[in-house]
Scaffold this motif. Structure first.
Motif, short mmCIF file in Angstrom:
data_model
loop_
_atom_site.label_atom_id
_atom_site.label_comp_id
_atom_site.label_asym_id
_atom_site.label_seq_id
_atom_site.Cartn_x
_atom_site.Cartn_y
_atom_site.Cartn_z
N THR A 37 0.85 -1.19 0.00
CA THR A 37 0.00 0.00 0.00
C THR A 37 0.88 1.24 0.00
N TRP A 55 1.01 7.01 10.60
CA TRP A 55 0.47 6.18 9.52
C TRP A 55 -0.46 5.11 10.04
N ARG A 105 -1.90 2.32 7.81
CA ARG A 105 -2.81 2.59 6.68
C ARG A 105 -2.09 2.51 5.35
N TRP A 106 -0.78 2.70 5.35
CA TRP A 106 0.04 2.50 4.16
C TRP A 106 1.44 2.10 4.59
#
Length: 277
Positions: free
Chosen positions: A40, A93, A96-97
């Motif tokens: 991601t 973060w 989330r990525w």
């Protein structure tokens, strides 16, 4: 058990607990990427030539092609998320990525939160003004209103807080002293204010030289003032703590450098090889 023995036992357990915790966290990002078979990446949607939405409303640009190459090297699928740059550099973060594009400059301050496994581009910044601007040299911007993207080295330059702390950095000369600094989320919004007229909302805007040339070519009523302000390397950014993941990312970029892919992509998008300084 004596107080000393009790303390020693507790200390030993604490050290063991820390060691186990470290071992459990080592490689956590890489483990997640390989387990889900998905990388991601956080990217921008309005940084022309770097990362933007094309006419088909698809993400495109040098950053996009480079991170596609990283995903291919890892043998996983690629997923994009598009948080603001301000959110990316904040460092929260929360899984989330896994990786951030955008050519983050690897400063000492940012290295407290991030790892920079590989440099993949080199960026040069310039000043643009409205075509009707009476400024003839950069010092004419002293006391004026100058814009830059928020939380970027361009903003730090305009505020005179940019420190050349990256490898191979050259001394930075601040060539003007603004009276006011305005920050923006993207080049698009900054240029929109500059297009309104000389001094209406902005007297000047700082941006990459590649983006400036494209904006002029696209018909924006602007012109470049003076020469390059500074140049800086742009790196892949990850959160600190997963050396295994960083090593894989570094190996992917090295592979792309060695086979000429990185150079070809830069020339494709910028017309010049920005993968080399």
């Amino acid at each position: 058990m004596s107080k000393f023995r009790t303390f020693a036992a507790v200390a030993s357990l604490a050290v063991a607990s820390i060691a186990l915790s470290t071992a459990a966290n080592a490689g956590a990002v890489l483990d997640r990427v390989l387990a889900t078979k998905t990388l991601t990446a956080a990217v921008a949607t309005d940084w022309p030539k770097q990362s933007f939405l094309n006419d088909n409303h698809e993400l495109d640009g040098n950053d996009i092609d480079v991170v596609k190459g990283i995903a291919k090297y890892l043998g996983v699928e690629l997923k994009f998320v598009t948080p603001s740059w301000d959110v990316i550099v904040a460092g929260n973060w929360e899984g989330r990525w896994d990786i951030a594009m955008g050519g983050m400059t690897p400063t000492k301050a940012r290295a407290e939160k991030f790892s920079f496994p590989a440099i993949f581009t080199h960026l040069r910044s310039v000043v643009v003004v409205h075509k009707d601007s009476k400024a003839e040299q950069l010092s004419d911007l002293d006391g004026k209103t100058v814009g830059a993207n928020l939380n970027t080295t361009d903003e730090y330059y305009v505020r005179h807080t940019l420190k050349p702390e990256w490898l191979g950095a050259k001394p930075i000369e601040f060539k003007f002293t603004p009276g006011e600094v305005k920050t923006y989320e993207s080049y698009t919004t900054g240029l929109a204010d500059l297009r309104l007229g000389d001094g209406v909302r902005l007297d000047a805007f700082v941006m990459s030289d590649v983006a400036a040339k494209d904006a002029i070519k696209a018909g924006n009523p602007i012109k470049q003032l003076g020469d390059t302000l500074y140049s800086a390397p742009g790196a892949i950014a990850t959160l600190r703590g997963d050396k295994e993941f960083d090593d894989k990312v570094a190996a992917a970029i090295k592979s792309m450098k060695d086979d000429g892919t990185l150079s070809k992509l830069a020339i494709k998008w910028y017309g010049v090889d920005l993968s080399a300084e």
